[in-house]
Design a protein around this motif. Structure first.
Motif, short mmCIF file in Angstrom:
data_model
loop_
_atom_site.label_atom_id
_atom_site.label_comp_id
_atom_site.label_asym_id
_atom_site.label_seq_id
_atom_site.Cartn_x
_atom_site.Cartn_y
_atom_site.Cartn_z
N ASP A 25 43.41 43.18 38.79
CA ASP A 25 42.16 43.30 39.55
C ASP A 25 41.78 41.93 40.12
O ASP A 25 41.71 40.95 39.39
N GLY A 26 41.55 41.89 41.42
CA GLY A 26 41.19 40.61 42.06
C GLY A 26 42.34 39.63 42.11
O GLY A 26 42.14 38.43 42.31
N THR A 64 37.60 47.83 44.32
CA THR A 64 38.43 48.24 43.19
C THR A 64 38.84 49.72 43.21
O THR A 64 40.02 50.04 43.14
N ASP A 212 38.54 42.10 37.13
CA ASP A 212 38.55 40.84 37.87
C ASP A 212 37.49 39.85 37.38
O ASP A 212 37.03 39.00 38.14
N ASP A 251 44.41 45.15 43.37
CA ASP A 251 43.57 46.04 44.17
C ASP A 251 43.00 45.31 45.39
O ASP A 251 42.79 45.90 46.44
N HIS A 252 42.76 44.03 45.22
CA HIS A 252 42.20 43.23 46.33
C HIS A 252 42.33 41.76 45.97
O HIS A 252 42.64 41.42 44.83
N HIS A 379 34.72 39.99 47.31
CA HIS A 379 35.78 40.64 48.10
C HIS A 379 35.21 41.82 48.85
O HIS A 379 34.04 42.12 48.73
ZN LIG Z 1 38.70 44.95 41.75
#
Ligand SMILES: [Zn+2]
Length: 424
Positions: A25-26, A64, A212, A251-252, A379
């Motif tokens: 995540d992140g 997310t 994240d 995810d990002h 994000h």
């Molecule tokens: Zn995320």
């Protein structure tokens, strides 16, 4: 038994060894780049060298839930339906939570595999994601083997039941206390549980989705970020040691959206629209909003504007195009087409900020106390939609060529990991 499993219009080969797909995540590609430079992620470095590595396009908005769902369904949000944490119901004027399983229009690859007799483990850091990922999963009895498919979160690891999760006493099983909701351990617990399952039950497929927390607070190369990535790397190495193919993605990404003085660099878009067009003409929905806004104050890089009382989408795009920090603004049909989003859940205008800027609604509605002196890192926009795909095993020439010709989508990761890697 068929050699491939069709799901959501794509075909996947049955894995001949365990596959662990990890969503960091992140996990902005900058963290890998920084970790490589600092020499703290030797296992990831080896995967990149001996396996497969690329930078892919994630789903926009780069949040997310939409991205996890794209990854696990193998299809864009126009198919799975989840385009944020919230959308506005036009009939009621109410913001509707999109993180429950009921708005999902496609099941995960894990769910389908569990129904085809494979043993699956879906583990998330936060429980809100667990329900979407695990919808229609067949728990606890896959393939008639003892210890079947499981789906749980580290957040609620102390409350698992056979009926809901396919496993009980997860804390005892992993041998660790319940991790704090806001801690790096919430993510590490996910990986440690995956390792334990691989050691004891050898699932065919694992999806391990982290949180994240670290990336929201710490830039690539910061001591806390490096410590976290070194901890991840050790666990990725262990998964491979246990015989799994490991596929890493995110995810990002994540960007610092603060001014030089350390305060958040925010466009308060509802205030801007109200001032220009008057109150009661528009509603700004921040689809990053969820129950855990402490580390980002519900501020992201993508918002949706809903027009009322004669205000037109063109009025909005015309105004925001001139705002410093706005990278793009598109009307509904264009937004849905460009980013493969479900048009019925789009606003009238999507407004996207640039890498150094975020967008909020009204200043008074955002609680920034959770930032506690941290610079705001968040994000949601195009500048956070680049994500790594790293696989511990090499892919075939045809798959390698495809990745060179055009950027992969993050929803190609299961295809690459299951179909692209050479058979043992
Ligand atoms: Zn995320």
């Amino acid at each position: 038994m068929a050699a491939t499993i069709e799901h959501n219009g794509r075909a996947y080969r049955r894995p001949d060894r365990p596959l662990a797909v990890v969503c960091i995540d992140g996990g902005d590609p900058a963290y890998f780049a920084s970790g490589l430079k600092d020499g703290i992620i030797p296992n990831i470095a080896r995967f990149m060298k001996e396996g497969f590595s690329t930078v892919a396009d994630g789903t926009v908005p780069s949040f997310t839930c939409p991205n996890n769902m794209s990854i696990v369904t193998g299809r864009p949000a126009s198919v799975h339906g989840i385009s944020g944490n919230f959308y506005l119901d036009r009939k009621t004027g109410e913001a509707v939570v999109m993180t429950g399983p009921e708005l999902l229009r496609a099941d995960s690859i894990m769910a389908e595999f569990s129904r085809r007799g494979l043993r699956v483990a879906s583990i998330t850091a936060k429980d809100k994601l667990r329900q979407q990922l695990g919808r229609n999963m067949e728990l606890g009895k896959s393939g008639g083997r003892s210890g079947g498919s499981v789906s749980f979160s580290s957040q609620c690891a102390d409350r698992c039941t056979m009926a809901e999760n396919g496993i009980e006493d997860v804390l005892g099983f992993v041998g660790q206390p319940l991790p704090d909701m806001y801690s790096p351990e919430l993510s590490l617990f996910v990986l440690d549980a995956g390792i334990k399952l691989l050691e004891t039950r050898r699932p065919d497929l694992l999806y391990l989705s982290l949180t994240d927390f670290i990336q929201h607070a710490h830039a690539p190369g910061a001591p806390e970020a490096n410590a976290f990535y070194a901890n991840l790397d050790r666990r990725f190495g262990r998964l491979v040691e246990l015989g799994a193919t490991v596929a890493l993605t995110a995810d990002h990404g994540m960007n610092d959206k603060s001014k030089p003085d350390g305060t958040p660099n925010v466009i308060w878009l509802q205030d801007v629209l109200d001032k220009e067009f008057g109150p009661d003409r528009s509603t700004v929905i921040c689809p990053i909003t969820d129950a855990f806004v402490g580390h980002h104050g519900a501020l992201g890089g993508f918002v949706r504007v809903y027009c009322r009382n004669g205000l037109t989408p063109r009025d909005v795009t015309g105004l925001v195009a001139g705002l410093p920090g706005v990278e793009a603004a598109y009307e509904r049909a264009e937004t849905a087409r460009r980013f493969e989003l479900p048009e019925d859940r789009e606003g009238d205008v999507a407004v996207i900020s640039d890498a150094g800027t975020c967008i909020g609604a009204r200043r008074v509605d955002h609680d920034l106390s959770g930032l506690k002196g941290h610079r705001l890192r968040t994000h949601g926009g195009l500048s956070e939609a680049k994500v790594p795909i790293v696989i511990s095993a090499p892919v075939t020439d045809a798959y390698a060529r495809r990745a060179e010709q055009r950027p992969l989508k993050s929803y190609d990761v299961f295809d690459y990991a299951l179909n692209g890697t050479a058979t043992a």
